[in-house]
Design a protein around this motif. Sequence first.
Motif, PDB file in Angstrom:
ATOM      1  N   THR A  18       0.677  -1.073   0.071  1.00 19.57           N
ATOM      2  CA  THR A  18      -0.150  -0.030  -0.142  1.00 19.57           C
ATOM      3  C   THR A  18       0.883   1.255   0.077  1.00 19.57           C
ATOM      4  OG1 THR A  18      -0.135  -0.262   2.548  1.00 19.57           O
ATOM      5  CG2 THR A  18      -1.918  -1.153   1.197  1.00 19.57           C
ATOM      6  N   ILE A  44     -13.590   0.009  -2.287  1.00 18.36           N
ATOM      7  CA  ILE A  44     -13.737  -1.174  -2.671  1.00 18.36           C
ATOM      8  C   ILE A  44     -14.965  -1.955  -2.033  1.00 18.36           C
ATOM      9  CG2 ILE A  44     -12.769  -3.757  -1.950  1.00 18.36           C
ATOM     10  CD1 ILE A  44     -10.029  -2.738  -1.457  1.00 18.36           C
ATOM     11  N   ILE A  97     -12.609 -14.983  -2.975  1.00 17.45           N
ATOM     12  CA  ILE A  97     -12.239 -14.409  -1.491  1.00 17.45           C
ATOM     13  C   ILE A  97     -11.212 -15.209  -0.630  1.00 17.45           C
ATOM     14  CG2 ILE A  97     -14.085 -13.076  -1.727  1.00 17.45           C
ATOM     15  CD1 ILE A  97     -15.435 -15.102   0.701  1.00 17.45           C
ATOM     16  N   SER A 100      -5.357 -13.999  -2.278  1.00 16.02           N
ATOM     17  CA  SER A 100      -4.661 -13.157  -1.630  1.00 16.02           C
ATOM     18  C   SER A 100      -5.269 -11.669  -2.372  1.00 16.02           C
ATOM     19  CB  SER A 100      -3.337 -12.957  -1.751  1.00 16.02           C
ATOM     20  OG  SER A 100      -2.815 -12.945  -3.095  1.00 16.02           O
ATOM     21  N   TYR A 101      -4.963 -10.648  -1.470  1.00 15.80           N
ATOM     22  CA  TYR A 101      -5.438  -9.440  -1.963  1.00 15.80           C
ATOM     23  C   TYR A 101      -4.815  -9.047  -3.326  1.00 15.80           C
ATOM     24  CZ  TYR A 101      -5.811  -4.152  -2.304  1.00 15.80           C
ATOM     25  OH  TYR A 101      -6.038  -2.927  -2.734  1.00 15.80           O
ATOM     26  N   VAL A 105      -6.277  -8.172  -6.926  1.00 14.93           N
ATOM     27  CA  VAL A 105      -5.839  -6.751  -7.721  1.00 14.93           C
ATOM     28  C   VAL A 105      -5.336  -6.960  -8.970  1.00 14.93           C
ATOM     29  CG1 VAL A 105      -4.364  -4.693  -7.541  1.00 14.93           C
ATOM     30  CG2 VAL A 105      -5.703  -5.365  -5.521  1.00 14.93           C
TER      31      VAL A 105
END
Length: 203
Positions: A18, A44, A97, A100-101, A105
Amino acid sequence: MLIVAIGILESRMSNYSTPIAVAFQKAVGNWGYIIVIIGMLTSIFGVAFASSFNTPALIASLANEHGMLPKWVGKKNKYDAPWISILLSAGVTMVLITQSYLFLVSCIVLASFIQYVPSILAVIKFKHTDEFPNHGFKLPGGYTIPILALIISCYMVTNFTWKTLIVGLGVALLATVLYFFINKNPVDTLKHEKYLERLRKKL
């Protein structure tokens, strides 16, 4: 905002998942980090909430109006809700879900990026056909710009991980199978052809 983050973190930017939040943390303190994270989570949630309505409706439309999916996929209940499409989209979401994030992305970025490739190919195709007259519009350099854009697009795809590319390839193959092997509604096809014919006459 991205330029500010690059200026603050410089070459260390790639070390953070981030980077914008971290950059604001270093610039104004912990409260800057918190504000950016809250804004990101709000964004989001907004996209996810909108998609929970849009995605089932689009799936049902592909089945009922365009004939690109089996008719049973677009079945609706007494409240006119496409319940099978809702269950399908919910099932896919539950699988996603668990990932991983950062992987999710990268999938979103790949999906957003790939959609421009057909536009590049369309420019190349319609440049030498009269299917959609351009009323005198000429792209400078002939085929140079679209071919250069296509080469850059192919190069940028190589920057994704193999996992992301495999998922993208799987979705593309599934879409190809659905497009070529599922029987299309002849009535819808006829309506589409008549629409294209009226559009050509107007142009």
